[in-house]
Scaffold this active site. Structure first.
Site, mmCIF file in Angstrom:
data_model
loop_
_atom_site.group_PDB
_atom_site.id
_atom_site.type_symbol
_atom_site.label_atom_id
_atom_site.label_comp_id
_atom_site.label_asym_id
_atom_site.label_seq_id
_atom_site.Cartn_x
_atom_site.Cartn_y
_atom_site.Cartn_z
ATOM 1 N N THR A 58 -2.785 5.784 -11.248
ATOM 2 C CA THR A 58 -2.860 4.571 -10.471
ATOM 3 C C THR A 58 -3.775 3.585 -10.887
ATOM 4 O O THR A 58 -3.426 2.264 -11.047
ATOM 5 C CB THR A 58 -3.404 4.800 -8.956
ATOM 6 O OG1 THR A 58 -2.203 5.819 -8.372
ATOM 7 C CG2 THR A 58 -3.674 3.763 -8.098
ATOM 8 N N TYR A 105 -13.381 8.818 -12.505
ATOM 9 C CA TYR A 105 -13.257 7.607 -11.777
ATOM 10 C C TYR A 105 -13.725 6.253 -12.325
ATOM 11 O O TYR A 105 -12.591 5.283 -12.433
ATOM 12 C CB TYR A 105 -13.817 7.678 -10.275
ATOM 13 C CG TYR A 105 -14.040 6.276 -9.659
ATOM 14 C CD1 TYR A 105 -12.781 5.632 -9.052
ATOM 15 C CD2 TYR A 105 -15.318 5.752 -9.369
ATOM 16 C CE1 TYR A 105 -12.930 4.415 -8.319
ATOM 17 C CE2 TYR A 105 -15.342 4.662 -8.446
ATOM 18 C CZ TYR A 105 -14.204 4.013 -8.187
ATOM 19 O OH TYR A 105 -14.528 2.543 -7.536
ATOM 20 N N LYS A 120 -11.553 2.929 -13.873
ATOM 21 C CA LYS A 120 -11.679 1.555 -13.334
ATOM 22 C C LYS A 120 -12.168 0.835 -14.714
ATOM 23 O O LYS A 120 -11.833 -0.582 -14.665
ATOM 24 C CB LYS A 120 -12.662 1.521 -12.265
ATOM 25 C CG LYS A 120 -12.436 2.193 -10.839
ATOM 26 C CD LYS A 120 -11.298 1.618 -10.449
ATOM 27 C CE LYS A 120 -11.636 -0.162 -9.878
ATOM 28 N NZ LYS A 120 -10.539 -0.627 -8.792
ATOM 29 N N TYR A 180 -26.383 16.098 -2.152
ATOM 30 C CA TYR A 180 -26.241 16.487 -3.759
ATOM 31 C C TYR A 180 -27.485 16.569 -4.558
ATOM 32 O O TYR A 180 -28.361 15.708 -4.570
ATOM 33 C CB TYR A 180 -25.038 15.803 -4.378
ATOM 34 C CG TYR A 180 -23.867 15.635 -3.872
ATOM 35 C CD1 TYR A 180 -23.354 16.473 -2.940
ATOM 36 C CD2 TYR A 180 -22.894 14.624 -4.286
ATOM 37 C CE1 TYR A 180 -21.995 16.268 -2.322
ATOM 38 C CE2 TYR A 180 -21.499 14.687 -3.779
ATOM 39 C CZ TYR A 180 -21.176 15.336 -2.591
ATOM 40 O OH TYR A 180 -19.779 15.124 -2.302
ATOM 41 N N THR A 204 -15.919 -2.003 -9.663
ATOM 42 C CA THR A 204 -17.053 -1.327 -9.272
ATOM 43 C C THR A 204 -18.003 -1.515 -10.215
ATOM 44 O O THR A 204 -17.827 -1.593 -11.559
ATOM 45 C CB THR A 204 -16.751 0.153 -9.156
ATOM 46 O OG1 THR A 204 -17.958 0.674 -8.888
ATOM 47 C CG2 THR A 204 -16.102 0.812 -10.180
ATOM 48 N N ASP A 205 -19.337 -1.484 -10.043
ATOM 49 C CA ASP A 205 -20.554 -1.482 -10.810
ATOM 50 C C ASP A 205 -20.532 -0.075 -11.783
ATOM 51 O O ASP A 205 -21.247 -0.121 -12.721
ATOM 52 C CB ASP A 205 -21.829 -1.606 -10.095
ATOM 53 C CG ASP A 205 -22.172 -0.683 -9.185
ATOM 54 O OD1 ASP A 205 -21.249 0.088 -8.752
ATOM 55 O OD2 ASP A 205 -23.409 -0.663 -8.797
ATOM 56 N N GLU A 206 -19.690 0.970 -11.230
ATOM 57 C CA GLU A 206 -19.902 2.227 -11.815
ATOM 58 C C GLU A 206 -19.441 2.389 -13.284
ATOM 59 O O GLU A 206 -19.755 3.098 -13.955
ATOM 60 C CB GLU A 206 -19.010 3.212 -10.966
ATOM 61 C CG GLU A 206 -19.675 3.204 -9.545
ATOM 62 C CD GLU A 206 -19.250 4.642 -8.643
ATOM 63 O OE1 GLU A 206 -18.846 5.630 -9.330
ATOM 64 O OE2 GLU A 206 -19.321 4.302 -7.524
ATOM 65 N N LEU A 215 -0.077 3.975 1.127
ATOM 66 C CA LEU A 215 -0.395 4.986 2.160
ATOM 67 C C LEU A 215 -0.705 6.348 1.708
ATOM 68 O O LEU A 215 -0.218 7.486 2.058
ATOM 69 C CB LEU A 215 0.528 4.773 3.219
ATOM 70 C CG LEU A 215 0.806 3.523 4.102
ATOM 71 C CD1 LEU A 215 1.453 3.779 5.258
ATOM 72 C CD2 LEU A 215 -0.517 3.053 4.383
ATOM 73 N N ASP A 236 4.424 1.707 -4.252
ATOM 74 C CA ASP A 236 3.402 1.764 -5.247
ATOM 75 C C ASP A 236 3.176 1.045 -6.412
ATOM 76 O O ASP A 236 4.102 0.605 -6.920
ATOM 77 C CB ASP A 236 3.911 3.384 -5.611
ATOM 78 C CG ASP A 236 2.832 4.084 -6.315
ATOM 79 O OD1 ASP A 236 2.262 3.878 -6.955
ATOM 80 O OD2 ASP A 236 2.720 5.530 -5.944
ATOM 81 N N HIS A 243 -23.672 13.563 -12.273
ATOM 82 C CA HIS A 243 -23.911 12.678 -11.105
ATOM 83 C C HIS A 243 -24.427 11.428 -11.768
ATOM 84 O O HIS A 243 -25.667 11.660 -12.285
ATOM 85 C CB HIS A 243 -24.654 13.329 -10.245
ATOM 86 C CG HIS A 243 -24.891 12.671 -8.832
ATOM 87 N ND1 HIS A 243 -25.308 13.467 -7.807
ATOM 88 C CD2 HIS A 243 -24.375 11.627 -8.478
ATOM 89 C CE1 HIS A 243 -25.539 12.547 -6.748
ATOM 90 N NE2 HIS A 243 -25.023 11.561 -7.197
ATOM 91 N N ASP A 282 0.912 -1.246 0.091
ATOM 92 C CA ASP A 282 -0.109 0.187 -0.108
ATOM 93 C C ASP A 282 1.055 1.373 -0.013
ATOM 94 O O ASP A 282 1.833 1.324 0.781
ATOM 95 C CB ASP A 282 -0.940 -0.012 1.440
ATOM 96 C CG ASP A 282 -2.047 1.013 1.085
ATOM 97 O OD1 ASP A 282 -1.826 2.404 0.894
ATOM 98 O OD2 ASP A 282 -3.472 0.416 1.121
#
Ligand code: NAD
Ligand code: TYD
Length: 357
Positions: free
Chosen positions: A109, A163, A167, A220, A138-140, A41, A68, A297, A39
């Site tokens: 990253t 983001y 992913k 929001y 993620t499901d996003e 950090l 990293d 959003h 990690d």
């Protein structure tokens, strides 16, 4: 061919889900191997999340390495030194709002870091079949749903935020390494997690702490966006089941089957936190403050998780009410942790060690 699962590299193990996952792993009698937690950090990684495990297993079955995933040499060294046979890849920049403010580190990253990790695994494992690269996603990546329907393993990718796009990029890389090089890999795409150790920038811990402190609760837009919530150890269990029995090359969607409009959830948190703190719920609800919407959003996320249920026998164990109560209790009992992650001192320590963001 059965999997070795004896030397597990967990990336991002000092973050929210990674730390809960490592805790879960050490509670499994059938897990007899060692864990290497790599990690960097960042602001989101906190060694305190695993301090007790480091005391119990440090130097024997648990090894922490600050490093990293963007640094290939570090990865190559870990693979050879610890004879890694399994990767569970959590390390990522994970917050949508931060990705809108500064997308570059998300690409570095989440995309480049993941490609590095894949290359390190490929170089170390060659044609081994008893190994596994599990990628946590993620499901996003599927974008935003309307009022009806669910994402499934067949849904086409349509990410909408920096983001989720980063992913999505990492998911595509994992699949392409599996397809092209035959790397044994699995992917899970999970809905929103909640529980202990979540950094207070995500919705549920922010609201719990602000209610306790009498601060405004920033909702929001119109508050009608919908998220599906899963208790974090239920996610950990799904990953463990995939590691044991998931098919190489397969993807599994994981979710809570527990959809909530943000505003209704915030109202519920007001009632629950107020009750736990012995205060009137009406006062807490007065803190609700509508603020400008997040740009772009996503309206609604929800997944069809029949595959992981039917094929691997996974099921959610925590009801939302129990999970929220446990989470609220954890934040009320761990004020030192909260102070530490939010204090100027801690931020300065991060800047000194990691550089300014
Ligand atoms: P988190 O932000 O709490 O933790 C991320 C961890 O990764 C931190 O410990 C951080 O220090 C580490 N890290 C960041 N950049 C790194 C780098 N370059 N090298 C090494 N380590 C680095 O995130 P989380 O909520 O625990 O999410 C973990 C993973 O699960 C992420 O991949 C995320 O996309 C995925 N996920 C999260 C959720 C959710 O609801 N939080 C849902 C589905 C999937
Ligand atoms: P978040 O926890 O950031 O997760 P994600 O964006 O990955 O789903 O946000 C969950 C939902 O809550 C999302 O619809 C945005 C909303 N939200 C607020 O209304 N107020 C807040 O302060 C935060 C952080 C999020």
């Amino acid at each position: 061919m059965s999997r070795s699962l004896q030397s597990v590299l967990v990336t991002g193990g000092s973050g929210f889900i990674g730390a809960n996952f490592i805790r879960y792993l050490f509670e499994q009698p059938s897990f007899t191997g060692q864990v290497v937690n790599l990690d960097a950090l960042t602001y989101a990684g906190n060694p305190a999340n695993l301090a007790d495990l480091a005391d119990a297993y440090g130097g024997s079955r648990y090894h922490f390495k600050r490093g990293d995933i963007r640094d290939f040499e570090t990865l190559a060294d870990i693979f050879s030194r610890y004879e890694i046979d399994t990767v569970v890849h959590f390390a990522a920049e994970s917050h949508v709002d931060r990705s809108i403010l500064g997308p570059r580190v998300f690409i570095e990253t989440n995309v480049l870091g993941t490609s590095n990790l894949l290359e390190a695994a490929r170089a170390a494992w060659k044609d081994r079949a008893d190994v596994l690269f599990h990628h946590v996603s993620t499901d996003e990546v599927f974008g935003s749903l309307g009022e009806a329907g669910f994402f499934s393993e067949e849904t086409l990718y349509d990410p909408k935020s920096p983001y989720s796009a980063s992913k999505a990029g990492s998911d595509h890389l994992v699949r392409s390494w599996a397809h092209t090089y035959g790397l044994p890999a699995t992917i899970s795409n999970c809905t929103n997690n909640y529980g202990p150790y979540q950094f207070p920038e995500k919705m549920i811990p922010i609201m719990i702490l602000n209610i306790l402190e009498g601060k405004p609760l920033p909702v929001y837009g119109d508050g009608k966006n919908i998220r599906d919530w899963l208790y974090v150890t239920d996610h950990a269990e799904a990953i463990w089941m995939i590691m044991n029995a998931g098919g190489a090359g397969e993807t599994y969607l994981v979710g809570g089957e527990n959809e909530w409009e943000n505003l209704t959830l915030v109202e519920t948190l007001c009632d629950k936190v107020a009750a736990a703190a012995g205060r009137p719920a009406s006062k807490a609800r007065e803190l609700i403050t509508f603020v400008s919407d997040r740009p772009g959003h996503d309206r609604r996320y929800a997944v069809d998780c029949r595959k992981v249920k039917n094929e691997l026998g996974w099921a959610q164990r925590h009801s939302f009410s129990e999970g929220l109560d446990a989470t609220i209790r954890w934040y009320m009992e761990n004020t030192e942790w909260v102070e530490q992650v939010r204090s100027g001192e801690y931020q300065k320590w991060i800047e000194d060690n990691y550089g300014r963001r």
